[in-house]
Scaffold this motif. Sequence first.
Motif, short mmCIF file in Angstrom:
data_model
loop_
_atom_site.label_atom_id
_atom_site.label_comp_id
_atom_site.label_asym_id
_atom_site.label_seq_id
_atom_site.Cartn_x
_atom_site.Cartn_y
_atom_site.Cartn_z
N HIS A 44 -32.86 -28.71 39.53
CA HIS A 44 -34.13 -28.24 39.20
C HIS A 44 -34.11 -27.11 38.50
O HIS A 44 -33.57 -26.27 38.27
CB HIS A 44 -34.87 -27.81 40.36
CG HIS A 44 -36.30 -27.60 39.71
ND1 HIS A 44 -36.95 -26.87 40.07
CD2 HIS A 44 -37.66 -28.58 39.47
CE1 HIS A 44 -38.65 -26.27 39.58
NE2 HIS A 44 -38.73 -27.61 39.53
N LYS A 46 -35.87 -25.06 36.34
CA LYS A 46 -36.35 -24.08 35.97
C LYS A 46 -35.62 -23.03 37.80
O LYS A 46 -35.99 -21.93 36.95
CB LYS A 46 -37.76 -23.92 36.62
CG LYS A 46 -38.49 -23.16 36.20
CD LYS A 46 -40.47 -23.15 36.47
CE LYS A 46 -40.80 -21.99 35.76
NZ LYS A 46 -42.76 -22.80 35.78
N THR A 47 -35.83 -23.80 38.70
CA THR A 47 -35.18 -23.16 39.57
C THR A 47 -33.90 -22.65 39.97
O THR A 47 -33.65 -22.60 41.03
CB THR A 47 -36.01 -23.37 41.08
OG1 THR A 47 -35.54 -24.39 41.27
CG2 THR A 47 -37.63 -22.89 40.78
N SER A 123 -47.70 -27.78 49.93
CA SER A 123 -48.79 -27.86 48.08
C SER A 123 -49.78 -29.07 48.89
O SER A 123 -50.48 -29.10 48.33
CB SER A 123 -48.10 -28.15 47.15
OG SER A 123 -47.27 -29.35 46.82
N HIS A 172 -40.70 -33.39 41.65
CA HIS A 172 -41.29 -32.18 41.65
C HIS A 172 -40.96 -31.22 42.12
O HIS A 172 -40.56 -31.50 43.57
CB HIS A 172 -42.75 -32.08 41.55
CG HIS A 172 -43.20 -31.05 40.97
ND1 HIS A 172 -43.52 -30.77 39.30
CD2 HIS A 172 -43.91 -29.89 41.95
CE1 HIS A 172 -44.54 -29.54 39.24
NE2 HIS A 172 -44.43 -29.54 40.48
N SER A 173 -40.40 -30.10 41.65
CA SER A 173 -40.15 -28.99 42.97
C SER A 173 -40.79 -27.11 42.13
O SER A 173 -41.55 -27.76 41.09
CB SER A 173 -38.83 -28.90 43.16
OG SER A 173 -38.12 -27.79 44.19
N HIS A 174 -40.82 -26.99 42.93
CA HIS A 174 -41.94 -25.24 42.58
C HIS A 174 -41.15 -24.46 43.70
O HIS A 174 -40.21 -24.48 44.31
CB HIS A 174 -43.07 -25.06 42.49
CG HIS A 174 -43.32 -26.20 43.84
ND1 HIS A 174 -45.02 -27.00 44.11
CD2 HIS A 174 -42.53 -26.41 45.58
CE1 HIS A 174 -44.70 -27.36 45.50
NE2 HIS A 174 -44.29 -26.83 46.13
N ASN A 175 -41.23 -23.05 43.00
CA ASN A 175 -40.67 -22.02 44.25
C ASN A 175 -41.31 -21.14 45.33
O ASN A 175 -41.28 -20.97 46.06
CB ASN A 175 -40.56 -20.73 43.08
CG ASN A 175 -42.13 -19.92 43.38
OD1 ASN A 175 -42.56 -20.94 43.44
ND2 ASN A 175 -41.95 -19.03 42.19
N GLN A 186 -37.27 -24.87 49.23
CA GLN A 186 -38.12 -25.06 48.39
C GLN A 186 -38.59 -26.76 48.65
O GLN A 186 -37.69 -27.11 48.62
CB GLN A 186 -37.77 -24.63 47.23
CG GLN A 186 -36.61 -25.64 46.18
CD GLN A 186 -36.88 -24.86 45.28
OE1 GLN A 186 -37.27 -23.86 44.43
NE2 GLN A 186 -37.14 -25.64 43.88
N ASP A 197 -41.49 -27.96 35.83
CA ASP A 197 -41.08 -28.54 37.35
C ASP A 197 -41.13 -29.51 37.17
O ASP A 197 -40.70 -29.94 38.78
CB ASP A 197 -42.63 -27.39 38.15
CG ASP A 197 -42.57 -26.10 38.07
OD1 ASP A 197 -41.34 -25.68 37.71
OD2 ASP A 197 -43.03 -25.62 38.63
#
Length: 214
Positions: A44, A46-47, A123, A172-175, A186, A197
């Motif tokens: 991913h 961003k992370t 989410s 998609h992923s996120h923190n 995550q 993301d």
Amino acid sequence: MAFSFFAVAVYLLVTLDSDYASTPADAASEGVQVTYGSTIKLMHEKTKFRLHSHDVPYGSGSGQQSVTGFPNVQDANSYWIVKPTPDSFAKQGDTIKSGTIIRLQHMRSRKWLHSHLHASPISGNMEVSCFGGEGESDTGDYWRLEIEGSGKTWRQDQRIRLRHVDTNGYLHSHNKKYSRIADGQQEVCGVSDKKPDNIWLVAEGVYFPAAEGK
């Protein structure tokens, strides 16, 4: 041919996480092609977490094998084999163009990266899971490769999105992290909108050489 490659891949993957693997830094400069049969990790952007799965089911939604973002590089449960759809004439070593529908098979469990309209645990977006196995796959395992920028054929140094065919959701992923089923990992889910993301990069892996003339 498939069996011999798999045997070699297993041997190599024993040492991949101890400096044998091709990494984003060294392979990006060479523009290594991602072909059918390649066994890869997806990072991913961003992370920097790797797309990951292990034999832990979701406690809600489908109850299928969970898919997460994993913080450490050295884990064999983050390897995925790039496969064509069953009705495709593609072969091992064939290159993959932007817009192509592919499948990703989890190397350890042999299940497929899958999505559907069940709500993801944190989410409430579209759940992403691992499902099926050898000889058991459906359109819920189909992902359309979208290469960012001008590149037409998938290479390791390219930024990509994967769009789920059945739901139109982007991988998609996120923190946002789990505290129970996968502490410190995550959430991975599907979302309908194109966002920063949604971006992934190919990281460590064994790259099946491109077929001659491809």
